[in-house]
Design a protein around this motif. Sequence first.
Motif, PDB file in Angstrom:
ATOM      1  N   ARG A   7       0.836  -1.206   0.000  1.00  0.00           N
ATOM      2  CA  ARG A   7       0.000   0.000   0.000  1.00  0.00           C
ATOM      3  C   ARG A   7       0.875   1.263   0.000  1.00  0.00           C
ATOM      4  O   ARG A   7       0.577   2.228  -0.691  1.00  0.00           O
ATOM      5  CB  ARG A   7      -0.938  -0.001   1.189  1.00  0.00           C
ATOM      6  N   LYS A   8       1.945   1.227   0.769  1.00  0.00           N
ATOM      7  CA  LYS A   8       2.850   2.376   0.822  1.00  0.00           C
ATOM      8  C   LYS A   8       3.459   2.628  -0.559  1.00  0.00           C
ATOM      9  O   LYS A   8       3.523   3.770  -1.015  1.00  0.00           O
ATOM     10  CB  LYS A   8       3.952   2.141   1.858  1.00  0.00           C
ATOM     11  N   GLU A  10       2.207   1.834  -3.450  1.00  0.00           N
ATOM     12  CA  GLU A  10       1.154   2.356  -4.322  1.00  0.00           C
ATOM     13  C   GLU A  10       0.917   3.842  -4.062  1.00  0.00           C
ATOM     14  O   GLU A  10       0.778   4.629  -5.001  1.00  0.00           O
ATOM     15  CB  GLU A  10      -0.149   1.582  -4.115  1.00  0.00           C
ATOM     16  N   LEU A  11       0.861   4.214  -2.794  1.00  0.00           N
ATOM     17  CA  LEU A  11       0.645   5.621  -2.451  1.00  0.00           C
ATOM     18  C   LEU A  11       1.810   6.490  -2.925  1.00  0.00           C
ATOM     19  O   LEU A  11       1.597   7.581  -3.467  1.00  0.00           O
ATOM     20  CB  LEU A  11       0.443   5.784  -0.941  1.00  0.00           C
ATOM     21  N   GLU A  12       3.020   6.010  -2.749  1.00  0.00           N
ATOM     22  CA  GLU A  12       4.193   6.779  -3.188  1.00  0.00           C
ATOM     23  C   GLU A  12       4.228   6.917  -4.709  1.00  0.00           C
ATOM     24  O   GLU A  12       4.586   7.973  -5.233  1.00  0.00           O
ATOM     25  CB  GLU A  12       5.467   6.141  -2.659  1.00  0.00           C
ATOM     26  N   ARG A  14       1.574   6.873  -6.720  1.00  0.00           N
ATOM     27  CA  ARG A  14       0.501   7.804  -7.070  1.00  0.00           C
ATOM     28  C   ARG A  14       0.934   9.245  -6.781  1.00  0.00           C
ATOM     29  O   ARG A  14       0.672  10.151  -7.572  1.00  0.00           O
ATOM     30  CB  ARG A  14      -0.771   7.460  -6.297  1.00  0.00           C
ATOM     31  N   ARG A  15       1.620   9.443  -5.664  1.00  0.00           N
ATOM     32  CA  ARG A  15       2.101  10.779  -5.303  1.00  0.00           C
ATOM     33  C   ARG A  15       3.067  11.296  -6.365  1.00  0.00           C
ATOM     34  O   ARG A  15       3.003  12.455  -6.775  1.00  0.00           O
ATOM     35  CB  ARG A  15       2.776  10.761  -3.938  1.00  0.00           C
ATOM     36  N   GLU A  60      -5.187  15.684  -3.381  1.00  0.00           N
ATOM     37  CA  GLU A  60      -4.868  14.257  -3.290  1.00  0.00           C
ATOM     38  C   GLU A  60      -3.474  14.037  -2.705  1.00  0.00           C
ATOM     39  O   GLU A  60      -3.260  13.105  -1.925  1.00  0.00           O
ATOM     40  CB  GLU A  60      -4.995  13.587  -4.653  1.00  0.00           C
ATOM     41  N   ILE A  64      -2.543  11.791   0.523  1.00  0.00           N
ATOM     42  CA  ILE A  64      -1.506  10.751   0.486  1.00  0.00           C
ATOM     43  C   ILE A  64      -0.461  11.007   1.556  1.00  0.00           C
ATOM     44  O   ILE A  64      -0.055  10.076   2.268  1.00  0.00           O
ATOM     45  CB  ILE A  64      -0.878  10.658  -0.917  1.00  0.00           C
ATOM     46  N   ALA A  67      -1.827   9.950   4.790  1.00  0.00           N
ATOM     47  CA  ALA A  67      -1.875   8.490   4.884  1.00  0.00           C
ATOM     48  C   ALA A  67      -0.479   7.926   5.171  1.00  0.00           C
ATOM     49  O   ALA A  67      -0.325   7.012   5.992  1.00  0.00           O
ATOM     50  CB  ALA A  67      -2.442   7.881   3.607  1.00  0.00           C
ATOM     51  N   TYR A  76      -2.335   3.675  10.221  1.00  0.00           N
ATOM     52  CA  TYR A  76      -2.961   3.522   8.908  1.00  0.00           C
ATOM     53  C   TYR A  76      -3.952   2.365   8.938  1.00  0.00           C
ATOM     54  O   TYR A  76      -3.709   1.318   9.530  1.00  0.00           O
ATOM     55  CB  TYR A  76      -1.907   3.259   7.835  1.00  0.00           C
ATOM     56  N   ALA A  96      -5.920   6.252   0.455  1.00  0.00           N
ATOM     57  CA  ALA A  96      -5.489   7.315   1.368  1.00  0.00           C
ATOM     58  C   ALA A  96      -6.579   7.726   2.349  1.00  0.00           C
ATOM     59  O   ALA A  96      -6.395   8.661   3.118  1.00  0.00           O
ATOM     60  CB  ALA A  96      -5.044   8.534   0.567  1.00  0.00           C
TER      61      ALA A  96
END
Length: 107
Positions: A7-8, A10-12, A14-15, A60, A64, A67, A76, A96
């Motif tokens: 998940r981390k 994916e978030l990074e 996306r960021r 967004e 993120i 999150a 989280y 997020a």
Amino acid sequence: MKTLDMRKAELEARRAQLVARLEQVSEELEVEEPKDWEDLATEREGDEVLEDLGATARHEIRMIDAALARMAAGEYGYCVVCGAQISEARLDVVPATPFCRHHAARH
């Protein structure tokens, strides 16, 4: 079931996409060419769309970042309002999110 590391990542990722988008928006907004009135009106409409895209991306990114901070704090996946665990299905759709399904409807 995704791990916290997945998940981390994916978030990074996306960021990083959002930061790149913001850079493109900024570059596009900085371009100024002499135009007649019709072209200027069309460009202003386009600029409004770009500004909205930029605002959405910044929002967004803030989500993120929050999150990722919750991940670092070990919080989280738990609702910031009630502390209930957020379902895996909800995190899959909105990774997020700081809210469980119940509290997301209120915010």
